[in-house]
Design a protein around this motif. Structure first.
Motif, PDB file in Angstrom:
ATOM      1  N   PRO A 184      42.577  28.624  27.556  1.00  0.00           N
ATOM      2  CA  PRO A 184      41.947  29.923  27.249  1.00  0.00           C
ATOM      3  C   PRO A 184      41.758  30.797  28.479  1.00  0.00           C
ATOM      4  CG  PRO A 184      40.345  28.134  27.060  1.00  0.00           C
ATOM      5  CD  PRO A 184      41.694  27.498  27.171  1.00  0.00           C
ATOM      6  N   TYR A 185      41.414  30.216  29.625  1.00  0.00           N
ATOM      7  CA  TYR A 185      41.207  31.028  30.821  1.00  0.00           C
ATOM      8  C   TYR A 185      42.516  31.658  31.283  1.00  0.00           C
ATOM      9  CZ  TYR A 185      40.415  32.618  35.502  1.00  0.00           C
ATOM     10  OH  TYR A 185      40.381  33.422  36.613  1.00  0.00           O
ATOM     11  N   ASN A 186      43.568  30.872  31.351  1.00  0.00           N
ATOM     12  CA  ASN A 186      44.826  31.412  31.848  1.00  0.00           C
ATOM     13  C   ASN A 186      45.423  32.437  30.906  1.00  0.00           C
ATOM     14  OD1 ASN A 186      45.855  30.181  34.524  1.00  0.00           O
ATOM     15  ND2 ASN A 186      44.927  28.443  33.454  1.00  0.00           N
ATOM     16  N   PHE A 187      45.170  32.317  29.613  1.00  0.00           N
ATOM     17  CA  PHE A 187      45.620  33.382  28.707  1.00  0.00           C
ATOM     18  C   PHE A 187      44.857  34.673  28.979  1.00  0.00           C
ATOM     19  CE2 PHE A 187      45.428  35.789  24.700  1.00  0.00           C
ATOM     20  CZ  PHE A 187      46.786  36.059  24.552  1.00  0.00           C
ATOM     21  N   LYS A 188      43.563  34.564  29.266  1.00  0.00           N
ATOM     22  CA  LYS A 188      42.776  35.759  29.583  1.00  0.00           C
ATOM     23  C   LYS A 188      43.256  36.411  30.885  1.00  0.00           C
ATOM     24  CE  LYS A 188      38.325  36.108  28.585  1.00  0.00           C
ATOM     25  NZ  LYS A 188      36.863  35.850  28.540  1.00  0.00           N
ATOM     26  N   VAL A 189      43.703  35.607  31.835  1.00  0.00           N
ATOM     27  CA  VAL A 189      44.178  36.145  33.114  1.00  0.00           C
ATOM     28  C   VAL A 189      45.570  36.747  32.980  1.00  0.00           C
ATOM     29  CG1 VAL A 189      44.855  35.590  35.478  1.00  0.00           C
ATOM     30  CG2 VAL A 189      42.828  34.550  34.501  1.00  0.00           C
ATOM     31  N   TRP A 190      46.503  35.946  32.485  1.00  0.00           N
ATOM     32  CA  TRP A 190      47.917  36.308  32.522  1.00  0.00           C
ATOM     33  C   TRP A 190      48.359  37.119  31.319  1.00  0.00           C
ATOM     34  CZ3 TRP A 190      50.176  35.811  37.005  1.00  0.00           C
ATOM     35  CH2 TRP A 190      49.723  34.832  37.896  1.00  0.00           C
ATOM     36  N   ALA A 191      47.591  37.064  30.247  1.00  0.00           N
ATOM     37  CA  ALA A 191      47.920  37.778  29.009  1.00  0.00           C
ATOM     38  C   ALA A 191      49.218  37.278  28.387  1.00  0.00           C
ATOM     39  CB  ALA A 191      47.974  39.293  29.246  1.00  0.00           C
ATOM     40  N   VAL A 192      49.599  36.052  28.708  1.00  0.00           N
ATOM     41  CA  VAL A 192      50.679  35.342  28.027  1.00  0.00           C
ATOM     42  C   VAL A 192      50.233  33.888  27.872  1.00  0.00           C
ATOM     43  CG1 VAL A 192      52.504  36.818  28.977  1.00  0.00           C
ATOM     44  CG2 VAL A 192      51.912  34.699  30.141  1.00  0.00           C
ATOM     45  N   PRO A 193      50.736  33.184  26.859  1.00  0.00           N
ATOM     46  CA  PRO A 193      50.376  31.767  26.706  1.00  0.00           C
ATOM     47  C   PRO A 193      50.923  30.933  27.858  1.00  0.00           C
ATOM     48  CG  PRO A 193      51.340  32.663  24.672  1.00  0.00           C
ATOM     49  CD  PRO A 193      51.576  33.681  25.747  1.00  0.00           C
ATOM     50  N   THR A 194      50.259  29.838  28.154  1.00  0.00           N
ATOM     51  CA  THR A 194      50.690  28.955  29.238  1.00  0.00           C
ATOM     52  C   THR A 194      52.055  28.330  28.957  1.00  0.00           C
ATOM     53  OG1 THR A 194      49.345  27.216  28.208  1.00  0.00           O
ATOM     54  CG2 THR A 194      48.372  28.404  30.066  1.00  0.00           C
ATOM     55  N   THR A 195      52.460  28.253  27.682  1.00  0.00           N
ATOM     56  CA  THR A 195      53.767  27.698  27.330  1.00  0.00           C
ATOM     57  C   THR A 195      54.911  28.608  27.786  1.00  0.00           C
ATOM     58  OG1 THR A 195      53.543  28.720  25.149  1.00  0.00           O
ATOM     59  CG2 THR A 195      52.942  26.390  25.344  1.00  0.00           C
ATOM     60  N   LYS A 196      54.619  29.861  28.076  1.00  0.00           N
ATOM     61  CA  LYS A 196      55.657  30.816  28.490  1.00  0.00           C
ATOM     62  C   LYS A 196      55.708  31.009  30.008  1.00  0.00           C
ATOM     63  CE  LYS A 196      55.732  33.417  24.169  1.00  0.00           C
ATOM     64  NZ  LYS A 196      57.124  32.989  23.848  1.00  0.00           N
ATOM     65  N   MET A 197      54.923  30.215  30.730  1.00  0.00           N
ATOM     66  CA  MET A 197      54.877  30.334  32.188  1.00  0.00           C
ATOM     67  C   MET A 197      55.493  29.106  32.853  1.00  0.00           C
ATOM     68  SD  MET A 197      51.005  31.833  32.629  1.00  0.00           S
ATOM     69  CE  MET A 197      51.135  31.855  34.417  1.00  0.00           C
TER      70      MET A 197
END
Length: 523
Positions: free
Chosen positions: A178-191
């Motif tokens: 949840p935190y990284n989605f709020k930061v990056w505005a993309v799901p962690t699966t796409k990074m």
């Protein structure tokens, strides 16, 4: 975008300047953020080529600049602090701001807001402070991850797999996803996960277990565990001071530095006021997608379609009253949960007493934190303190921009940063279209095509968005990307920061100096 930034800071459109046509230099630098200023600083030091730096903003600093509200509150373009991997960078800043009184030095005090608790950063090393059920879920996940690591024979394919492999499903679900989605505005699966380096702490199962048994927090971690901040002018004050060490005749800021076209074949840049600059080599620090659109090359433009970025909204709130005890000496705070729109809050008034008006300044109350109108429009004394919030936006994470300020203030109340009856005397909201260069799965394929192709054209595209590498996107990295681009152009030196980010971010990089154009490594 750059012209709108200039008008925001100066409060008016820049006055047109008399055009100077047919300028010619060996090296042209586009952009006066940390990367452009690093390049200009090195060019001036070596004094072996003619050069010019241009920027459409009247004030240097780029994405490391600082705005001042009408009431006198300062806000940076996001959460910036000075810590360094480079002695050369330190020396340049110390030259620009040489007095001890020019700086404040801080020990990082940072927390994650989770389950109505303040958990010390990094979260994954401090699960001992969580409620029992969450503590058990996190420990179970870490044990499963440790067992999996012992038998795994393939690397994680994306950031999400890296999180689960290193920390387990418990920490992934409670904080990291949840935190990284709020930061990056993309799901962690796409990074991707190549960008991580020292930016994310991988927990040590034995240490975490010991801390749980002893019920104690983990020690500070990371390169920014201590940092410094300028006494005056915010982060932007640093870059204004660095720019002031350069000869004025080599700088064009404002309307005359607004680039409207880049002819890569003719090696000619055209400005908004009609000025043209012929160059032999070009160091570009504007965003890659913006640059190639100005060049107009269809192949380059097609590659930029795989570059993803998020917009950053910076919201500032100035509050009357003494800094609350619950805030104390906190620096910045992380927010993974959905009771607030922001992913990070900075107690900006803690960095310098000059980041807000003096107590003697009289300001009226705009509203109370709960949204109620002020009981009086009378201007009153301080003291004052301030909070700075960051909210990300992308096509995958839309934002209600119209209500973002109101939602942010309510989020601050929800997370107990401010109380419902607190008097708000100043507000600030500014969006930065290119906020974070996202390390998506497609990124490396795009920049591995773009950067060499541009270099073949005589263009070194460098910087936070110029080279699109977040892992070397801090102020020190960005500055050195410019320095090393110059050394590569003039002396053929290796660009370590661009090409070897793991090294420059590692503990092996204990000191780096630049002597007469030669990189000297001391390990």
């Amino acid at each position: 975008m750059l012209s709108s930034i200039a008008s925001t800071i100066t409060g008016k459109e820049s006055a047109p300047k008399q055009a100077q046509t047919n300028l010619e230099v060996d090296v042209l630098v586009i952009g006066a953020g940390p990367t452009g200023l690093g390049a200009a600083k090195r060019l001036n030091q070596l004094n072996s080529a003619s050069w010019l730096i241009v920027d459409s903003n009247e004030t240097p600093g780029g994405l490391a600049s600082t705005d001042v509200t009408p009431e006198g509150f300062l806000y940076d373009v996001g959460g910036h602090v000075i810590f360094s991997h480079y002695k050369y960078f330190d020396d340049c800043l110390d030259e620009a701001l040489p007095r001890e009184s020019d700086w404040y030095h801080h020990q990082r005090v940072s927390y994650v807001r989770c389950k109505n608790l303040w958990v010390p950063y990094p979260f994954q090393n401090n699960i001992s402070l969580l409620p029992q059920d969450e503590k058990v879920a996190c420990m179970n996940g870490m044990i499963d991850a440790a067992l999996e690591c012992r038998v795994a024979n393939i690397k994680p394919k994306n950031f999400d797999e890296w999180i689960v492999r290193m920390m387990g499903e418990g920490i992934a679900d409670l904080f990291m996803r949840p935190y990284n989605f709020k930061v990056w505005a993309v799901p962690t699966t796409k990074m991707q996960c190549e960008w991580l380096g020292e930016r994310v702490a991988a927990p040590d199962l034995k240490t975490v277990t010991k801390n749980i048994i002893l019920n104690k927090p983990a020690p500070n971690w990371g390169p920014n565990a201590t940092f410094r901040f300028p006494a005056e002018g915010g982060t932007g004050g640093i870059w204004i001071a660095v720019a002031n060490t350069l000869p004025k005749e080599n700088t064009i800021f404002g309307e005359g530095g607004f680039v409207t076209a880049v002819d890569a074949e003719k090696k000619l840049v055209t400005m908004k006021n009609g000025t043209t600059v012929k160059y032999k080599k070009l160091i570009n620090t504007m965003a890659l997608d913006s640059l190639v659109n100005l060049i107009g090359d269809k192949e380059l433009i097609s590659w930029t379609k795989d570059l993803f970025y998020s917009t950053t909204h910076v919201i500032g709130v100035g509050i009357r009253g003494e800094r609350p005890e619950r805030i104390g000496d906190k620096c910045w705070l992380y927010f993974p949960e959905d009771d607030c729109p922001f992913y990070r809050a900075t107690i900006f008034s803690n960095y310098s007493p000059n980041n807000q008006p003096q107590s003697s300044v009289k300001l009226p109350t705009l509203q109370l934190a709960n949204g109620s109108p002020a009981t009086s429009d009378e201007a009153k004394d301080g003291p004052y303190w301030s909070l700075m919030f960051e909210v990300s936006e992308s096509t995958m994470k839309p934002v209600d921009v119209q209500n973002l300020l109101k939602d942010t203030i309510q989020g601050a109340v929800n997370t107990e940063l401010i109380k419902p009856g607190d008097e708000i005397v100043s507000t600030y909201h500014r969006a930065f279209d290119h906020g974070y260069p996202t390390p998506t799965l497609e990124r490396n394929g795009a920049i591995n095509q773009l950067l060499p192709k541009l270099k073949d054209m005589g263009i070194w595209s460098r910087g936070r968005f110029g080279s699109w590498k977040y892992e070397v996107g801090n102020q020190d990295h960005s500055f050195m990307l410019g320095v090393e681009a110059v050394d590569n152009i003039l002396n053929g030196a290796t660009e370590l920061t661009l090409n070897y980010p793991d090294f420059v971010n590692s503990r092996a990089n204990t000191e780096r100096r630049l002597v007469d154009g030669v990189q000297e490594l001391k390990l």
